[in-house]
Each structure stands twice: as C-alpha cells, then as structure tokens.
Motif scaffolding. Structure first.
Motif: not given
Ligand code: ADP
Ligand code: MG
Length: 218
Positions: A34-57
């Motif tokens: 599980s990836i835990m963290g407060a709202s806005g901490s970047g959890k969805s961003t990280l998951l979207n990168i893992l899922g190849i739904l989004d790019n990273y820099d």
C-alpha cells in the motif's frame, strides 16, 4: 518486477509544482503493497506513472527489466493492456453496458469473439460472487458490487500487476473490508498488487506500507 530510480515529476500549469522528488522504489513479484499519504502528497501521480498512464521528467522506471520512458502512445497502451489491471475509487464502469459486458471489455482489445468474451466474463463474475447480476447495469448495483465488477474486469486480462487508486474510497467500512479481503485473496494466488489509500484499515491488509509525504518516500 518494478524498479523506480530517482523519479521526479513536476506539473507545469501555472506555477510549477514538484510533486515527486526523487522516488526510489523496488516492488517484487507477488508483493502486496500500500502507498499511504495525505491528500495531495503525490500518490495518484506515482500510481499513474507505474500504470504508464502518465510520464515522469527524470529518473528511470523499469517494468520487468524494460525501461518505461518516452514510449509512444501505442507502445504504452500495449504494455498497459498486457501487464496492468486498474481499479479506481469511482469504479469507472460503462453505464450503458451490463456487468458482464463491462467485465468482458478488456478482451475486446485482444480480438476474442463476443461469445468467448462473455463466457470468460461469466467465469470471473462467478468467481466474484456476481453471476446472478450479470445482466444488471451499473446503476442497478451497490457500491460494493460495482467494485467487484471492476475487480473482475481488472483480472480478466490476467495482468501481472493490479494497481488500485483508493479502491475503497467510495465504500462504507463493512463493504470496504469485504473488498480488501477479495484483493488479499487475489494476492495470495500470486498477483502483485499496489494499493493507494489514506485509510489505515485498508493498508493493514497489505504486507508492506510505503509512506509518501510531500513527494518523498519516508
Ligand atoms: P494524491 O493522490 O496523493 O492526493 P496527486 O498525485 O493527485 O495526490 O496530486 C499531487 C499534487 O499534484 C496535488 O497538489 C495536485 O493538486 C497536483 N496535481 C495532480 N494532477 C495534476 C495535474 N494534472 N496538473 C497540475 N497539478 C496536478
Ligand atoms: Mg489521489
């Protein structure tokens, strides 16, 4: 199976927002994380990168030894369809398709005949205890039933990894616990599973908890 090395991601619309700040992460086959963290901490961003739904820099993301970086949209879709199943807080079912058709959808992209797709979908609905609900539309199902349909849909393409973003976020605590038991069982059968949540009751079901705070793993 998953290796992240020094991943950085900044959103630039308005003033730049550095959301992921040097993420290193290793996830093995069969892990239940599980990836835990407060709202806005970047959890969805990280998951979207893992899922190849989004790019990273910057940094590197290896999935089964393959570098996932600057992929074409078609290559990204191919990897996604072959390797990853998604579960979302809001279920993301298609409202005008019944439970069976929703579950069968990923097979449509594999050139499997409708008859075969529907028969496989029925097996998965049966496995999730929803055989009698096959012809119901999403708005005729409870939240827990909708999420079980979504789990069946994620499993039907036999992915190597399931990524779930707040899968119990829209469910009451009893239903939430039922869904987590189902996901635990799926993991026990060998599926690698990564769940984003901000609820301790949810992360308690997993074998490893990763804390994300302000874009850094703590
Ligand atoms: P979490 O899932 O932990 O709540 P997110 O990864 O969704 O966090 O968001 C992290 C931060 O990035 C938040 O401040 C959010 O507002 C911002 N953010 C998310 N997506 C975008 C986007 N597409 N464009 C700009 N900012 C975004
Ligand atoms: Mg989120």
């Amino acid at each position: 199976m998953i290796v992240l090395e020094n991943i950085n991601k900044t959103y630039i619309n308005g003033s730049p927002l550095h959301v992921l700040k040097g993420i290193d992460l290793n996830i093995e086959q069969g892990d239940f994380v599980s990836i835990m963290g407060a709202s806005g901490s970047g959890k969805s961003t990280l998951l979207n990168i893992l899922g190849i739904l989004d790019n990273y820099d910057t940094g590197d993301y290896f999935l089964n030894g393959k570098l996932i970086k600057n992929l074409s949209e078609s290559k990204a879709a191919e990897y996604r369809n072959r390797m990853i199943g998604f579960i979302f807080q809001s279920f993301n079912l298609i409202s005008f398709k019944n439970a069976m058709e929703n579950v069968a959808l990923p097979l449509y992209y594999q050139n499997i005949s409708r008859k075969k797709r529907n028969s496989i979908a029925m097996e998965y609905l049966d496995r999730l205890g929803l055989k009698d609900w096959a012809t119901h539309l999403p708005n005729q199902l409870s939240g827990g039933q909708k999420q079980r349909v979504a789990i069946a849909r994620a499993l039907i393409s036999n992915p190597q990894i399931i990524l779930a973003d707040e899968p119990t976020g829209a469910l009451d605590s009893v239903t939430s616990s039922e869904v987590m038991k189902i996901l635990s069982e799926v993991n026990r059968q060998g599926m690698t599973m990564i769940i984003v949540t901000h609820e301790a009751e949810v992360s308690a079901h997993t074998n490893r908890i990763i804390h994300l705070k302000d874009g850094v793993i703590g």
